[in-house]
Design a protein around this motif. Structure first.
Motif, PDB file in Angstrom:
ATOM      1  N   SER A 196       0.855  -1.188   0.000  1.00 38.01           N
ATOM      2  CA  SER A 196       0.000   0.000   0.000  1.00 38.01           C
ATOM      3  C   SER A 196       0.883   1.227   0.000  1.00 38.01           C
ATOM      4  N   MET A 197       0.446   2.231  -0.728  1.00 35.75           N
ATOM      5  CA  MET A 197       1.207   3.482  -0.751  1.00 35.75           C
ATOM      6  C   MET A 197       0.225   4.630  -0.663  1.00 35.75           C
ATOM      7  N   LYS A 198       0.467   5.459   0.317  1.00 41.35           N
ATOM      8  CA  LYS A 198      -0.442   6.577   0.557  1.00 41.35           C
ATOM      9  C   LYS A 198       0.320   7.875   0.326  1.00 41.35           C
ATOM     10  N   PHE A 199      -0.244   8.797  -0.464  1.00 41.02           N
ATOM     11  CA  PHE A 199       0.329  10.146  -0.578  1.00 41.02           C
ATOM     12  C   PHE A 199      -0.637  11.087   0.099  1.00 41.02           C
ATOM     13  N   MET A 229      -4.859   7.284  -1.641  1.00 38.94           N
ATOM     14  CA  MET A 229      -4.389   5.904  -1.594  1.00 38.94           C
ATOM     15  C   MET A 229      -3.996   5.528  -3.019  1.00 38.94           C
ATOM     16  N   ALA A 230      -2.699   5.625  -3.338  1.00 41.74           N
ATOM     17  CA  ALA A 230      -2.275   5.361  -4.712  1.00 41.74           C
ATOM     18  C   ALA A 230      -2.292   3.867  -5.005  1.00 41.74           C
ATOM     19  N   ILE A 231      -1.880   3.077  -4.019  1.00 44.65           N
ATOM     20  CA  ILE A 231      -1.918   1.619  -4.173  1.00 44.65           C
ATOM     21  C   ILE A 231      -2.556   1.052  -2.918  1.00 44.65           C
ATOM     22  N   ASN A 232      -3.484   0.129  -3.122  1.00 46.29           N
ATOM     23  CA  ASN A 232      -4.240  -0.373  -1.991  1.00 46.29           C
ATOM     24  C   ASN A 232      -4.166  -1.894  -1.949  1.00 46.29           C
ATOM     25  N   GLU A 259      -5.951  -1.277 -11.468  1.00 47.37           N
ATOM     26  CA  GLU A 259      -6.815  -0.130 -11.693  1.00 47.37           C
ATOM     27  C   GLU A 259      -7.109   0.536 -10.355  1.00 47.37           C
ATOM     28  N   TYR A 260      -6.992   1.856 -10.316  1.00 48.67           N
ATOM     29  CA  TYR A 260      -7.183   2.614  -9.069  1.00 48.67           C
ATOM     30  C   TYR A 260      -6.422   1.987  -7.901  1.00 48.67           C
ATOM     31  N   GLY A 261      -5.200   1.560  -8.182  1.00 47.49           N
ATOM     32  CA  GLY A 261      -4.370   1.049  -7.104  1.00 47.49           C
ATOM     33  C   GLY A 261      -4.701  -0.342  -6.630  1.00 47.49           C
ATOM     34  N   GLN A 262      -5.631  -1.039  -7.312  1.00 46.51           N
ATOM     35  CA  GLN A 262      -5.980  -2.397  -6.892  1.00 46.51           C
ATOM     36  C   GLN A 262      -5.828  -3.350  -8.050  1.00 46.51           C
TER      37      GLN A 262
END
Lengths: 292, 463
Positions: free
Chosen positions: A20-23, A27-30, A244-247
């Protein structure tokens, strides 16, 4: 170095778990997980802004992930947790090398020099951290000769031998792309990450690129690539992951992914009622997730 | 302009030249009215009063008017015509054969430098040559060495360092203090000063090198000032603004001394008349050797992996990291190596002057050294040496220009205008050669032939 406790199958080179990566609030990657197999070409695809490059930056150490575990399994049996390594160690110790979406060459250095810089760590050791090299000892001279030979080998592969003594900034766009790949290969990686290698190439250049990438795979280096050009993805990859959308929305062979309705929906878009229809079917278990 | 209208071009150009000259005159008048036209000074009662200098102002404005007129009316048409003629014949600049002088420039320059003190002595006599060996020779070579040292940091690694003079100060004070407190000799302290300066480079670099570009420049600037302020205020050790005087001279490798009273005096031992010129000549050869050492190490390091990594760092830091290069360590080595040469130059400076004070290590010095590096062409040793000769030699020449007093009046002190010269030189070079005197880069390795890399491909670095 950090050694993972999880035992991995021998044929898995990279295992991404719950990344997971949060900016800030975004939530860029979930909770993204996938595996890349040794000796395969794994493609990471998805619409613009899906978070593909963010995944790459996490793997290659340019971002520190908010959560998740990235395990790299080297062929000598050593395991590395990439998120715990310092940025330059990911290449030096773990053997992961990368290229960039917007080409990053040393444009003022010649093509050959670009390839020599990539062998920095090997040469540095051979030169006794410069001191022995300054004294002119033969160990460094031999290493320097070997480095030029290795560079020549990759120049040949990338079809750049004629341009070896020209500044890298003087090359055409396609040649710069090939040089960047050759430079990444000169570090002697086990996993090569390519961020949109075919972007901006014409069909003919695309074909040569495919051949180059296949050659790299056949020599035993695993590849992970982000690509928009479906002709490249479907042609050369052994395994495709769709984001898509980080998922993750799909994962499997190119044929499997090509026919996945979720992937088609993500790329082409669907009517609102169709989305409901698919979701309904999913809920009822008429179609299983990830299948046609 | 069309070729058909060539005949009626002349009046057009004249009218345009007059118009532009008047405009330049107006601009010059407005600019210099307060700077040059009016002068403030203190009278006998210590009151601040002002007087006008219309004559000087008129000279400034006249120079602007005439200069602009000549440029537009004659120089520019002439240049255009030449370019046109060249384009017609199809002879390109690059295809022209290099002249003998151009090809062997470095060898000729080195031979000239080796003979220089003797030539000066032959032409100007023993006492007359003092000025040429010391003020021109040694002074210029110190700046050459400093600029070559800074070139490693700025030109190769692309780290903008505005506080380089701090390392020069560290070198100078290490020699001054260690020699006056412990009586160590020059030859022991020369390497020690370099090592101490390199150590300071590492100490400064460690926290600072995370910063990039403008931020790095500001912090290095601050570090330079901190060193100077410490030297001023730590009076117990450095004697503050009074400086340290009576610093021991360099000896001839401990065999002969240059002190007048000493038993093994160099002049006596060789039966030479007593004159300080022999010491100056000796110093000239020391600084020449130090410069050659700097050049040799720079050239060798560029071909080593560390030097290539410096240049790669200047081109693209992110790509360096992706190739497994430890950028922090690489930057630190560049900083330390540059600082070391600054330290060598500093200890030489202290031995030559016999006196050091914080006055010698102001920010202006850093700016001058940086200006030399930029004017010469970042990364090019030859270009930087030429720039140092022009800039430092030029300021020294200004002192000699007594005849200017006849033009501008007896109160005119030409050396006060050296900053004007610096600014002018920078503008001219940046207009015509934006990459400095030598804008090309020599590659460090080649397969078939060594081709110079055009300056338009190299980057300046972002910190």
């Amino acid at each position: 170095m950090a050694t993972g406790t999880t035992t991995m199958a021998k044929d898995t080179i990279l295992k991404v778990e719950h990344l997971s990566m949060k900016f800030g609030g975004l939530m860029a990657i979930n909770d993204f997980s996938f595996e890349a197999k040794r000796g395969e070409i794994t493609a990471l695809i998805g619409p613009n802004g899906a978070g593909k490059t963010t995944v790459f930056n996490c793997i290659t150490g340019f971002y520190k992930p908010t959560m998740g575990m990235l395990t790299l399994n080297r062929s000598n049996g050593k395991e590395f947790l990439l998120e715990r390594l310092r940025d330059f160690e990911i290449n030096k110790v773990a053997g992961v090398s990368r290229t960039f979406q917007n080409i990053r060459l040393f444009s003022g250095l010649t093509v050959l020099e670009n390839l020599l810089v990539a062998q920095h760590n090997v040469l540095m050791k051979a030169s006794g951290f410069t001191i022995l090299g300054l004294l002119g000892l033969p160990t460094y001279k031999n290493a320097a000769k070997a480095a030029i030979e290795k560079a020549e080998y990759w120049l040949e592969k990338a079809d750049l031998t004629d341009r070896a003594d020209d500044p890298a900034g003087d090359l055409s766009y396609g040649a710069q792309r090939r040089l960047e790949i050759a430079r990444a290969m000169c570090t002697g990686p086990e996993l090569l990450c390519l961020d949109e290698p075919a972007a901006g190439l014409n069909p003919k250049e695309s074909l040569t690129l495919n051949a180059l990438l296949r050659g790299i795979r056949d020599e035993g280096t695993s590849l992970l690539l982000i690509e928009h050009d479906m002709s490249v993805v479907m042609e050369i990859s052994d395994h495709v992951v769709v984001l898509e959308y980080g998922q993750k929305i799909s994962d499997g062979t190119p044929d499997h992914v090509k026919n996945d309705p979720k992937v088609i929906a993500a790329y082409l878009g669907v009517e609102d009622d169709e989305v409901e229809e698919i979701e309904e079917k999913l809920d009822k278990g008429i179609i299983e997730e990830g299948t046609v | 302009m069309a070729i058909a209208s060539e005949n009626n071009v002349q009046p057009d150009v004249m009218a345009k030249a007059i118009k532009e000259a008047v405009f330049a005159g107006v601009v010059a008048f407005c600019m210099f009215l307060l700077f040059v036209g009016i002068e403030t000074y203190q009278d006998i009662n210590n009151q601040l009063v002002w007087r006008t200098r219309w004559g000087l102002l008129a000279v400034f404005v006249a120079v602007a008017v005439v200069g602009r007129f000549v440029t537009v009316a004659f120089i520019k048409p002439h240049l255009d015509k030449r370019k046109l003629a060249k384009a017609k014949t199809g002879v390109l600049d690059i295809s022209e054969e290099k002249s003998f002088f151009h090809k062997h420039f470095l060898k000729i320059a080195l031979v000239f430098l080796l003979c220089y003190p003797f030539l000066a002595m032959m032409i100007f006599g023993r006492q007359g040559s003092l000025k040429y060996v010391d003020n021109f020779g040694i002074q210029i070579l110190i700046y050459v060495m400093l600029a070559w040292g800074l070139n490693i940091v700025v030109g190769l690694a692309g780290l903008l360092d505005l506080g380089y003079v701090a390392f020069y100060a560290v070198g100078a004070y290490s020699y001054a203090l260690l020699s006056s407190y412990f009586g160590f000799s020059f030859w022991l302290l020369l390497p020690m000063a370099g090592i101490l300066a390199a150590l300071w480079g590492v100490i400064l670099g460690f926290p600072v090198l995370r910063l990039r570009g403008d931020y790095l420049a500001i912090v290095t600037l601050a570090f330079g000032e901190i060193i100077r302020l410490v030297l001023i205020n730590w009076t117990d050790v450095t004697r503050g603004t009074f400086g340290i005087s009576g610093i021991a001279k360099a000896s001839f490798f401990g065999i002969w001394s240059f002190d007048v009273g000493a038993a093994n005096n160099f002049n006596k031992a060789w039966g030479l008349p007593s004159s300080s010129v022999y010491y100056k000549m000796f110093l000239f050869y020391i600084i020449l050797a130090l410069c050659m050492l700097t050049a040799y190490v720079t050239i060798r390091l560029r071909r080593m992996p560390i030097g290539r990594a410096w240049e790669a760092l200047r081109e693209d830091e992110i790509a360096c990291r992706s190739l497994g290069i430890n950028t922090v360590a690489t930057k630190l080595t560049a900083f330390a190596t540059g600082a070391m040469f600054g330290g060598f130059a500093g200890s030489f400076f202290a031995a030559r002057q016999g006196f050091v004070s914080p006055e010698s290590f102001v920010f202006l010095e850093s700016a001058v050294i940086l200006a030399i590096v930029v004017l010469g062409g970042m990364g090019s040793l030859t270009g930087i040496a030429i720039a140092a000769v022009v800039m430092v030699g030029g300021t020294e020449l200004l002192r000699e220009m007594e005849f200017l007093k006849h033009v501008f009046g007896p109160d005119f002190t030409p050396e006060l205008y050296r900053m004007l010269l610096f600014g002018l030189a920078m503008i001219i070079v940046m207009l015509f050669k934006p990459r400095g005197f030598v804008g090309t880069r020599e590659p460090t390795a080649f397969l078939k032939e060594r081709k110079a890399v055009s300056g338009s491909f190299t980057k300046e670095g972002h910190g």
